[in-house]
Design an enzyme around this catalytic site. Structure first.
Site, PDB file in Angstrom:
ATOM      1  N   ASP A 399       0.899  -1.332   0.025  1.00 36.91           N
ATOM      2  CA  ASP A 399      -0.145  -0.107  -0.138  1.00 36.91           C
ATOM      3  C   ASP A 399       0.885   1.364   0.054  1.00 36.91           C
ATOM      4  OD1 ASP A 399      -2.264   1.556   0.352  1.00 36.91           O
ATOM      5  OD2 ASP A 399      -1.985   1.410   2.645  1.00 36.91           O
ATOM      6  N   LYS A 400       0.444   2.360  -0.213  1.00 38.69           N
ATOM      7  CA  LYS A 400       1.266   3.530  -0.467  1.00 38.69           C
ATOM      8  C   LYS A 400       1.120   4.120   1.098  1.00 38.69           C
ATOM      9  CE  LYS A 400       0.223   7.600  -1.756  1.00 38.69           C
ATOM     10  NZ  LYS A 400       0.774   8.505  -0.917  1.00 38.69           N
ATOM     11  N   GLU A 503      -2.218  20.757  -0.190  1.00 37.16           N
ATOM     12  CA  GLU A 503      -2.689  22.080  -0.102  1.00 37.16           C
ATOM     13  C   GLU A 503      -2.888  22.731   1.136  1.00 37.16           C
ATOM     14  OE1 GLU A 503      -5.745  23.981  -3.099  1.00 37.16           O
ATOM     15  OE2 GLU A 503      -6.720  23.137  -1.460  1.00 37.16           O
TER      16      GLU A 503
END
Lengths: 1212, 370
Positions: A399-400, A503
């Site tokens: 998984d990341k 962001e």
């Protein structure tokens, strides 16, 4: 075990025909119970108090070995056959059954505990007009329940009403799909109007019709009939079990699916009993051995028949039993030999294997180098049966988020007006490595600064303080051009909610440098610029999407100046810059390359002042376009293109998606060990690619990185094929060829062979294409192409797809797979792979609970595999080789003896020796070897990851090795039988008395055998600890002690008939020729092995031999690994502005309509299988961009993760 | 000496003492203990098969084994041994007639004599064996067909022999003592040895029948049952003799120390042989004077009371006269084997040495890459 489960499963299916459609009436338990829907109780345990013994025994006797020993036991009580006493089998069998039962029992108790814990959670259920607190397991389909903030969703619910305006609720779905941002669900207005009115809610009698239980997390179809009206329901109105309610005081929901029928449970896949390849091979070998056993017994039985025929007249002295002729005697002999030769498959093999695995699991639990101090988490081997498989991993599926990365974004560097900030230099101008100690910039001048933000370069603060206009513009842009929301619970304490951590990181950076984004309304943005509050009028948001790869805002400053601020992918922004900044572009490009080289995600920032009149006309057209009925998107895009032109470059930012410590080094080590790593992530393609680069999976040196993003099966197939042909032109257009290969037990399975390609390639495939590629017709194409690549990254994949990918590789590759992940979305993959590893202490516990091994940091994987796995595999193989050797040798001697005892199934050894041989005399030395052996220590294992490769190729234990082992023991048994035979033939003791009698011969043969196998063990053992020495010498000593004891006068006089060997030890072992025979036998057993091994080492040394030589030469620990200079990449930049959004939230921020409008189908059309991204409110996980990381991984910190409620416009 | 190296103890990098909660009030850390065992750092000896250890080992074994082998061979060769097959299957054999007219329970024993001569004298004590071939004393059903409790003098077993003895457990409802197939098939030829003086007289040679069984067998394993009466006949009252025997067990010998279950011929027979060809000690010819040999050179006659039938299963019967040495009876095998193995070792050592010189560099770690 598995069959047991499926038996029950079958039973359930039979009892009830497959559900076609689900019908539920709210608040009507009688009606709903007619359908026998599952209740909310879950059960993962297997036994209860009473069923334990019979079920467990039944299961155990399903193991072929145990059943076999039971059969032997029955044979042994038949007097005509019995060639050995019953105790030779009963003692070991009872021992084995008891140990296994104890283990199964304790496992099941744990499962009971966790079931009970989940089932006993409390939830409020609306019953008879009032809210009652009930246990989860008592909740039934059709009940209306009330959830409160931060509660886990009890079952799959239809949302009825909520505390929030417009019947919204916010949920976190991390446990389900791994996405960390909040999602919004909205109830139907007609149900939402009931609000908190219990009377109305209990009077609610809507009838729900929907699909039967399934595992699709992203889809739900159903209708609600209420007050004569029909409402259609979709996924946006459903809360799934496994989610957590956030930022919502309360909500009411109607239970649709409960317990095992919930999508979470359906998705978690079947619990399969994992077995290692060694296990499977052992079973196959045991079968072979059975066949071999039958063969030997047949030969001996025929021999017996012939003997009885020819020597029939020996009946003078030994009459046959009644009714036994030569043929029948042969038949009886067959079974007698089955008993005698059963030691080829000794029962203690299975016990020893379990013990070894258990021991090696404990080593994992005890390893301090896999202990993570920060969260006080040691590594845990949750399964104790898979250790040696860790030494054979060929594919890792990772998984990341949370596994490779920490899911933390930090604002690391920026380039403003051609000047690069962020690096710290020492006096000599040398760039310094950032460490914890590097001095941080002091932001105390800014009361609104985020204390967790850190930055090291002082010059940037000075530039801000000096009111450098470009620097100010830069941060102003960051403070204005975004879609984040701010919440200020108490004065000065700001919390940002951004749709992506990137962001958030940018807005936080601006905040700290003095441009604090404070609040927004749909029309305004308030920021505090260097301590002065200023309100900007937000005129338009030119939103982000995948094609545009940029976003802009048009604002009017308090002074009335109109400006457009744009941030976006550098390539995109550069095309739209004013020619006047070409010089700046050059410098910034350099900086951008440098950022990219450091693995940072980059963004270019630009702005432009707008002319009032032009903007008015543009705005007019924009309005028209946005209300147009057709081609709205295109028209808007055109308008955006028009205005985002001739912008002036401000600079660029570099954001680091923080990898976990040591990830890239680990990946490099693993790839040196020839392990292939595939990343399977729910993230966006760009993010995934980016991480691929920063953790060394994708490299600039790679010949090519293919991207498969087709939207139709044909397209995907073509893309895969093109990629393959590029890598290996000669494979041509032809269909995938499969090298078929027979498998054990007639189960044919096709295998795809590895294909060598020139150069390194990478493959990136998105979930959408993957859905097509995983189709039966295309999966081979996918696999073949993917396996040619060094790295494969699959993005936007669903949990089930992750499992499918794993299954695909498992199906066609004879390779061992490992899946590693941290979230509930990885559960299916973890279960599917041969080995599942959970990262503990991150998001919830689901992954850990279903994993086989768990630890806190990805980097421990290399220790788990390269050290523990390798050793476990080595030990297990050595164990098996040696174990088979010692038992075959032991048994074959009987075979040879048969030719000299009339095939009468007479044993060579004393019965007590037969009983104790495996249990006592040879048990501990071989256990010692398999618990302590190591070829080289852990540091050398890291130094030479190549040492891992033999494991992948099954080189230490295979059928060939086994065959060699059989031949070797054949030789040894010949020596052990015939040397004593020849030496004792017609000879006598040194006082003329008997020494060639049966009992003396038995003692001589068994002593020869034991000493020979002990010395063989010594040869096999590479790591002689004191314990090993003790075990080996101790066992020999115990042998002689026991032998003298049971051959003594005393024990004979007490148990006369059980110990007839009285005096044999004394009378035999004082003979010189007996000892000379033992010496000769031993030397003859060992010498050829030594010579053979020495020759092999001289002529064909293995990697192990070489490393061991090297260790010997250096006589010390390996040199410390060279300090790796940070790898700098120099070429292509990767824009970071892809991050996590599929679509910007601009219109949501500026418009209030979105709350009332049914979700547009635009993004659901994006993929048939992909999850719908969080479409509504930009609510990321605030912890996501805290530069110091999540303060803690402990669950009690849930409140710190708590989100403020999504922006509440006072006007709504 | 094998090459060895003790792996150095590594530092862990963490000193639990320094890092651990000093106050003790802190929560117990789940950090694993730093012990050599748990961290798999136990000091160890790591032998490798290097040329420096393997080659000398081969040479040493070679050099050690060849002299031992020669010694053994010479010793074995110095043992005098004489074997006389008196089965009598060939018509020329003196025992041909006896072997042809065989039946159990013959009333008049058949006697035959075999003459032989010794070319060389037997100097020390001479042991007289009877040898049987193709006789499966090691057959499973045969081996277990006995009752050790009975033979050990257990009165219960005397009356109630073990089931293992079937079908020689009872006879006419009376328990057989000693029961079982082994006892039943007791070797019952009588061998007598005569020295033919050159002057024509025939002197019988004194054969000692005591001291032919293992001490443990004679004194521990085999014991006569003890009853109220010291008379063996009375004790064995109510038992039957084995079917094939001519006399009951209590009449095997007149010497009370060699009668009943502790009759040494019985004990020797009851110690079943490992292989179908075996020899058992029958009598000992003790050396009388230190000057004359036990058996001087000359002609001898062996008189056999031929009782034991082996013809039906093609068995052979032999009488063996043998002297012994420190390594037991005559058996050249060990000597030859030691010489052979020693030579092979030496030869292998040379071959391996050559190979090592030619190819040994391959195992060097030079081509290891990091």
């Amino acid at each position: 075990m598995g069959s047991q489960m499926s038996l029950f499963g079958l039973h359930c299916l039979k009892g009830k025909e497959k559900e076609e459609e689900r019908r539920i009436r709210a608040n009507n338990r009688e009606y709903n119970q007619l359908h026998k829907y599952a209740t909310n109780a879950i059960k993962t345990s297997k036994y209860n108090m009473f069923s334990f013994l019979p079920l467990n025994l039944f299961e155990q006797f399903q193991r072929i070995a145990n059943a076999y020993f039971l059969f032997l036991l029955i044979l042994q009580v038949i007097p005509a056959i019995s060639s050995l006493s019953w105790f030779t089998t009963v003692v070991p069998l009872v021992l084995v059954l008891a140990v296994s039962a104890a283990k199964d029992g304790s496992d099941d108790i744990n499962r009971h505990k966790s079931d009970r814990q989940v089932n006993n959670r409390k939830v409020k259920v609306l019953l008879n007009g009032e809210l009652r607190t009930e246990k989860w397991m008592d909740v039934q389909v059709g009940d209306i329940i009330k959830l409160e903030n931060n509660h886990f969703v009890t079952a799959d619910l239809l949302l009825l009403s909520s505390s929030e305006p417009l019947n919204l609720v916010y949920i976190e779905t991390a446990e389900l799909d791994g996405e960390t941002n909040l999602k919004v669900r909205q109830a139907l207005t007609i149900t939402g109007d009931m609000g908190h009115n219990l009377e109305m809610l209990s009077a609610f009698d809507g009838e729900l019709r929907c699909e039967p239980p399934n595992n699709r997390l992203d889809r739900f179809t159903g209708t609600l009939m209420f007050q004569g009206q029909k409402f259609s329901l979709d996924n946006e109105k459903v809360l799934l079990r496994g989610c957590t309610l956030r930022n919502t005081e309360w909500c009411f929901g109607l239970v649709i699916f409960a317990g095992p029928e919930t999508k979470l449970m359906q998705n978690s896949g079947r619990t399969t009993f994992k077995r290692t390849s060694i296990d499977r091979m052992m079973n196959a070998l045991v079968l072979c051995i059975f066949v071999f056993l039958v063969f030997m017994c047949t030969v001996l039985a025929i021999g017996n028949s012939i003997w009885e025929q020819q020597q029939g007249d020996f009946t003078t002295f030994l009459p046959r039993q009644d009714g036994v002729n030569a043929a029948f005697s042969g038949f009886l002999t067959f079974w007698s030999y089955v008993i005698i030769l059963n030691t080829v498959v000794p029962i203690s093999l299975y016990v020893s294997v379990e013990i070894i695995r258990l021991g090696n699991s404990f080593y994992i639990d005890w390893d301090r180098k896999m202990y993570y101090a920060r969260s006080d988490t040691p590594a845990v081997a949750r399964t104790t049966t898979l250790n040696e498989e860790l030494g054979q991993i060929k594919y890792i599926f990772s998984d990341k988020t949370g596994t490779l990365t920490q899911n933390i974004m930090t604002f690391n560097k920026c380039s403003i007006n051609g000047k690069c900030y962020g690096d710290v230099f020492d006096y000599s101008g040398q760039r310094l490595e950032m460490t914890e100690e590097t001095e941080k910039v002091d932001f105390s001048y800014n009361p609104l600064a985020d204390p967790k933000f850190s930055f090291h370069d002082h010059s940037l603060v000075e530039a801000v303080k000096l009111e450098n206009p470009e620097v100010h513009a830069f941060f102003r842009l960051l403070a204005l051009c975004h879609t984040a929301m701010a919440e200020e619970k108490t004065e000065g304490e700001l919390l940002y909610q951004a749709q992506s951590p990137d962001e958030g990181a940018l807005v936080t950076a601006a905040r700290n440098f003095g441009f604090v984004f404070r609040s927004r309304t749909p029309e305004t943005i308030s920021i505090v610029e260097m301590g002065i509050q200023r309100n900007y009028e937000l005129l338009t948001i030119l939103d982000f999407n995948n094609v545009r790869k940029r976003m802009s805002v048009i604002v009017r400053s308090p002074e009335g100046k109109l400006s457009l601020y744009c941030k976006g992918a550098d390539t995109v922004v550069y095309e739209r810059l004013h020619p006047s900044c070409s010089k700046l572009m050059e410098v910034t490009t350099e900086h951008l390359s440098e950022f990219a080289g450091d693995g940072l995600r980059t963004l270019a920032l630009a702005y432009k002042d707008l002319d009032e009149s032009y903007f008015e006309s543009w705005r007019q057209r924009h309005h028209e376009a946005s209300t147009a009925l057709d081609d709205r998107e295109d028209k808007l895009d055109e308008l955006y293109e028009e205005i985002e032109k001739n912008m002036l470059l401000l600079g660029a930012t570099g954001i680091e998606d923080k990898l976990q410590d040591g990830v890239s080094h680990t990946i490099e080590q693993l790839s040196r060990a020839d392990i292939k790593i595939w990343v399977l992530t729910g993230d966006k393609q760009e993010t995934a690619e980016n991480i691929g680069y920063s953790c060394n999976l994708l490299r600039e040196e790679m010949s090519e990185v293919f991207t498969v993003a087709g939207t139709s099966p044909e397209e995907v197939r073509q893309e895969l094929r093109t990629a393959r042909i590029k890598m290996k032109p000669e494979t041509g257009e032809g269909n995938v060829t499969i090298e078929g290969e027979g498998e054990i037990l007639g189960k044919k399975s096709k295998l795809v062979q590895d294909e060598a390609v020139n150069g390194e390639y990478g493959l990136v495939i998105n979930g959408h294409s993957l859905a097509y590629a995983l189709d039966k017709t295309m999966e081979l194409e996918l696999l073949r192409t993917a396996c040619m690549c060094k790295t494969v990254i699959c993005c936007r994949v669903t949990p089930l797809q992750k499992a499918q990918v794993v299954e695909l590789v498992k199906k066609y590759k004879r390779a061992v797979t490992l899946a590693i992940g941290d979230g509930a979305n990885d559960v299916s993959m973890i279960k599917a792979a041969h080995i599942g590893v959970g990262i503990s202490g991150q998001e919830g516990m689901q992954a850990v609970l279903s994993s086989d091994y768990s630890f806190a940091q990805f980097r421990y994987l290399q220790r788990l595999l390269l050290v523990h796995g390798r050793w476990s595999y080595l030990r297990m193989c050595k164990f098996l080789c040696y174990f088979f050797y010692k038992n075959f040798t032991f048994t074959f001697v009987h075979f040879w003896y048969a030719f000299f005892c009339g095939f009468s199934a007479q044993t060579v050894y004393d019965e007590w020796f037969i009983t104790l041989y495996n249990l006592v005399y040879t048990a501990l030395p071989v256990l010692g070897m398999s618990l302590f052996d190591q070829d080289v220590n852990d540091r050398w294992s890291f130094q030479y990851p190549q040492l891992y490769v033999p494991g992948q190729l099954n080189m230490y234990f295979s059928k060939t090795i086994f065959a060699k082992c059989v031949l070797h023991s054949g030789y040894s048994s010949l020596v052990v039988f015939f040397i004593p035979y020849a030496a004792m033939y017609n000879t006598v003791r040194d006082n003329g008395k008997d020494v060639a009698d049966y009992q003396s011969f038995a003692l001589l043969a068994q002593t020869c055998l034991l000493i020979a196998v002990c010395i063989q063990l010594g040869l096999d053992m590479a790591y002689w600890t004191a314990v090993n020495q003790f075990f080996v010498w101790g066992s020999l000593a115990v042998y002689f002690a026991i032998t003298f004891a049971i051959y003594s006068n005393g024990i004979f006089l007490i148990f006369t008939s059980s110990f007839p060997f009285i005096g044999v030890a004394r009378n035999t072992l004082n003979q010189a020729n007996v000892w000379l025979t033992i010496l000769l036998t031993t030397i003859l057993c060992v010498l050829p092995v030594v010579a053979y091994r020495f020759l092999l080492m001289q002529l064909r040394p293995t990697i192990n031999d070489k490393v061991r030589f090297k260790v010997r030469q250096t006589k010390a620990s390996p040199p410390p690994p060279p300090r790796r200079a940070r790898i700098r990449r120099t070429s292509s930049r990767r824009s970071g502005y892809a991050f996590s959004h599929a679509q910007g939230y601009g219109d949501l921020v500026t418009s209030r309509r979105f709350l009332r409008r049914a979700p547009v189908s635009r993004s659901t059309a994006f993929s048939p299988t992909a999850r719908s991204p969080g479409k509504f409110l930009p609510t990321g996980r605030s912890a996501g961009y805290s530069p110091t990381g999540r303060q803690s991984n402990l669950r009690q910190d849930e409140t710190s993760l708590q989100m403020y409620r999504a922006v509440k416009d006072p006007q709504i | 000496v094998m090459a060895s190296g003790y792996s150095a103890k590594e530092e862990d990098g963490h000193h639990s003492g320094a890092l651990g909660p000093a106050g003790g009030a802190a929560v117990r850390s789940r950090k694993p203990d730093n012990t050599a065992f748990k961290q798999q750092r136990l000091p160890a000896w790591q032998p490798i098969l290097t040329a420096g250890t393997v080659l000398p080992a081969f040479f040493i074994i070679g050099l050690l084994f060849i002299p031992i082998g020669i010694g053994l061979y010479v010793t074995s060769n110095n043992i005098r041994e004489l074997q006389i097959d008196y089965t009598g299957t060939e018509s020329s054999s003196p025992c041909f007639a006896c072997s042809q007219n065989y039946s159990w329970n013959m009333t008049t024993p058949c006697v035959c004599s075999v003459s032989f001569s010794l070319d060389q004298p037997f100097e020390s004590n001479v042991f007289m064996y009877y040898g049987l071939s193709n006789f499966y004393q090691n057959h499973r059903r045969y081996v277990k067909s006995r009752d050790d409790s009975q033979l050990n003098g257990n009165l219960n077993s005397l009356k109630e022999p073990s089931k293992e003895c079937e079908p020689y457990r009872t006879n006419d409802g009376k328990p057989i003592a000693p029961c079982g197939a082994i006892a039943n098939s007791l070797f019952n030829d009588t061998l007598a040895l005569y020295y033919n003086d050159p002057n024509g007289t025939e002197t019988q040679i004194q054969l000692v029948k005591r001291g032919i069984a293992w001490w443990t067998d004679k004194h521990v394993k085999f014991r006569n049952p003890v009853g109220d009466d010291s008379n063996l006949t009375a004790i064995f009252q109510g038992t039957a003799k084995p079917v094939n025997w001519q006399k009951p067990v209590y009449e095997l010998d007149s010497d009370p120390e060699n009668n009943g279950f502790i009759n040494e011929d019985l004990i020797v027979w009851m110690r079943t042989a490992a292989l179908p060809t075996f020899r058992k000690l029958y009598r000992i010819i003790e050396k009388n004077s230190s000057t004359s040999p036990t058996l001087p050179r000359g002609n001898y006659t062996l008189k056999i009371t031929y009782n034991y039938p082996v013809r039906s299963f093609e068995g052979r019967k032999r009488m063996i006269l043998s002297t012994i040495s420190w390594m037991g009876g005559k058996n050249p095998f060990l000597g030859i084997a030691y010489i052979t193995v020693g030579s092979i070792c030496f030869f292998l050592g040379v071959v391996l040495l050559i190979i090592h010189h030619k190819y040994g560099s391959r195992s060097s770690s030079a081509d290891l890459t990091h």
